[in-house]
Design an enzyme around this catalytic site. Structure first.
Site, PDB file in Angstrom:
ATOM      1  N   ASN A  54       0.843  -1.198   0.000  1.00 61.64           N
ATOM      2  CA  ASN A  54       0.000   0.000   0.000  1.00 61.64           C
ATOM      3  C   ASN A  54       0.878   1.247   0.000  1.00 61.64           C
ATOM      4  O   ASN A  54       1.952   1.286   0.621  1.00 61.64           O
ATOM      5  CB  ASN A  54      -1.015   0.009   1.148  1.00 61.64           C
ATOM      6  CG  ASN A  54      -0.431  -0.183   2.533  1.00 61.64           C
ATOM      7  OD1 ASN A  54       0.638  -0.753   2.689  1.00 61.64           O
ATOM      8  ND2 ASN A  54      -1.132   0.305   3.541  1.00 61.64           N
ATOM      9  N   GLU A  73       0.246   5.195   0.610  1.00 66.50           N
ATOM     10  CA  GLU A  73      -0.725   6.212   1.032  1.00 66.50           C
ATOM     11  C   GLU A  73      -0.304   7.606   0.581  1.00 66.50           C
ATOM     12  O   GLU A  73       0.796   7.795   0.041  1.00 66.50           O
ATOM     13  CB  GLU A  73      -0.896   6.134   2.557  1.00 66.50           C
ATOM     14  CG  GLU A  73      -1.451   4.773   2.973  1.00 66.50           C
ATOM     15  CD  GLU A  73      -1.733   4.654   4.457  1.00 66.50           C
ATOM     16  OE1 GLU A  73      -1.296   5.512   5.246  1.00 66.50           O
ATOM     17  OE2 GLU A  73      -2.408   3.672   4.827  1.00 66.50           O
ATOM     18  N   CYS A 125      -4.012   0.598  -2.703  1.00 64.55           N
ATOM     19  CA  CYS A 125      -3.875  -0.626  -1.907  1.00 64.55           C
ATOM     20  C   CYS A 125      -2.803  -1.533  -2.509  1.00 64.55           C
ATOM     21  O   CYS A 125      -2.470  -1.443  -3.702  1.00 64.55           O
ATOM     22  CB  CYS A 125      -5.186  -1.404  -1.887  1.00 64.55           C
ATOM     23  SG  CYS A 125      -6.531  -0.590  -1.027  1.00 64.55           S
ATOM     24  N   GLU A 154      -2.928  -4.706  -3.231  1.00 65.03           N
ATOM     25  CA  GLU A 154      -3.395  -5.620  -4.284  1.00 65.03           C
ATOM     26  C   GLU A 154      -3.399  -4.941  -5.647  1.00 65.03           C
ATOM     27  O   GLU A 154      -2.998  -5.518  -6.657  1.00 65.03           O
ATOM     28  CB  GLU A 154      -4.821  -6.111  -3.988  1.00 65.03           C
ATOM     29  CG  GLU A 154      -4.975  -6.860  -2.700  1.00 65.03           C
ATOM     30  CD  GLU A 154      -5.387  -5.947  -1.547  1.00 65.03           C
ATOM     31  OE1 GLU A 154      -4.755  -4.884  -1.359  1.00 65.03           O
ATOM     32  OE2 GLU A 154      -6.326  -6.312  -0.828  1.00 65.03           O
ATOM     33  N   CYS A 163     -10.305  -4.877  -0.140  1.00 64.69           N
ATOM     34  CA  CYS A 163     -11.412  -3.918  -0.105  1.00 64.69           C
ATOM     35  C   CYS A 163     -12.262  -4.092  -1.371  1.00 64.69           C
ATOM     36  O   CYS A 163     -11.869  -4.783  -2.324  1.00 64.69           O
ATOM     37  CB  CYS A 163     -10.885  -2.480  -0.003  1.00 64.69           C
ATOM     38  SG  CYS A 163     -10.214  -1.825  -1.545  1.00 64.69           S
ATOM     39  N   CYS A 218     -10.554  -3.184  -4.690  1.00 69.72           N
ATOM     40  CA  CYS A 218      -9.558  -4.184  -5.119  1.00 69.72           C
ATOM     41  C   CYS A 218     -10.233  -5.449  -5.632  1.00 69.72           C
ATOM     42  O   CYS A 218      -9.748  -6.072  -6.573  1.00 69.72           O
ATOM     43  CB  CYS A 218      -8.606  -4.517  -3.978  1.00 69.72           C
ATOM     44  SG  CYS A 218      -7.440  -3.183  -3.667  1.00 69.72           S
TER      45      CYS A 218
HETATM   46  N1  THU Z   1      -5.276  -1.667   2.374  1.00 68.04           N
HETATM   47  C1  THU Z   1      -4.671  -2.454   1.440  1.00 68.04           C
HETATM   48  O1  THU Z   1      -3.603  -2.124   0.907  1.00 68.04           O
HETATM   49  N2  THU Z   1      -5.266  -3.622   1.111  1.00 68.04           N
HETATM   50  C2  THU Z   1      -6.377  -4.123   1.739  1.00 68.04           C
HETATM   51  O2  THU Z   1      -6.811  -5.216   1.408  1.00 68.04           O
HETATM   52  C3  THU Z   1      -7.024  -3.369   2.806  1.00 68.04           C
HETATM   53  C4  THU Z   1      -6.542  -1.975   2.988  1.00 68.04           C
HETATM   54  C5  THU Z   1      -4.594  -0.437   2.784  1.00 68.04           C
HETATM   55  C6  THU Z   1      -5.209   0.848   2.339  1.00 68.04           C
HETATM   56  C7  THU Z   1      -4.670   1.807   3.376  1.00 68.04           C
HETATM   57  O3  THU Z   1      -3.362   2.211   2.993  1.00 68.04           O
HETATM   58  C8  THU Z   1      -4.556   0.969   4.637  1.00 68.04           C
HETATM   59  O4  THU Z   1      -4.556  -0.381   4.194  1.00 68.04           O
HETATM   60  C9  THU Z   1      -5.666   1.196   5.637  1.00 68.04           C
HETATM   61  O5  THU Z   1      -6.893   1.096   5.031  1.00 68.04           O
END
Ligand code: THU
Length: 132
Positions: free
Chosen positions: A44, A46, A55, A57, A88, A91
């Site tokens: 991920n 941000e 994310c 994935e 999520c 994704c």
């Molecule tokens: N996140 C992912 O990278 N993958 C997931 O399956 C769930 C959420 C990340 C997004 C964000 O950077 C952090 O987790 C919190 O939501």
């Protein structure tokens, strides 16, 4: 899915968390996608403007596709808490595009896992066939 490949994907997803850029949520996520015998990883990433973040994935799948690998047979995702991390909604839809029968391996921070198909996670997903 062979046990050996499943374990390799889980390890790659756990390792991919090390590059996660998560200064806001502090929740590091790693993902690994399988294309033939190739594995692409992602984390991920941000952003101060929160919705701009991506994310793990989608980062991994975009790496595979941008390298010319569109057929993703399986994806593993690992979070950084004792709770199993599941993809999520965005994704799920993103992955569905690249194989409606994809295996999704969802992991906790220690590699404990549960295995699903993308169709279980995204029933009646929207695909290219929906527009015919
Ligand atoms: N996140 C992912 O990278 N993958 C997931 O399956 C769930 C959420 C990340 C997004 C964000 O950077 C952090 O987790 C919190 O939501």
């Amino acid at each position: 899915m062979e046990k050996e490949i499943t374990e390799k994907l889980i390890k790659e997803a756990l390792d991919a968390r090390s590059n996660a850029y998560a200064p806001y949520s502090h929740y590091k996520v790693g993902a690994a996608v399988l294309c033939g015998d190739r594995i692409f990883t992602g984390c991920n990433v941000e952003n101060a403007s929160y919705p701009c973040g991506i994310c793990a994935e989608r980062a991994a799948a975009a790496k595979a596709v941008s390298e010319g690998f569109r057929e993703i047979t399986a994806a593993a995702v690992a979070g950084s808490s004792a709770e199993i991390c599941t993809p999520c909604g965005m994704c799920r839809q993103f992955l569905y595009e690249f194989n409606e029968n994809m295996t999704i391996i969802c992991c906790d921070d220690k590699g404990g896992s549960e295995i699903h198909t993308i169709k279980e996670l995204l029933p009646r997903g929207f695909g290219s066939g929906s527009m015919k």
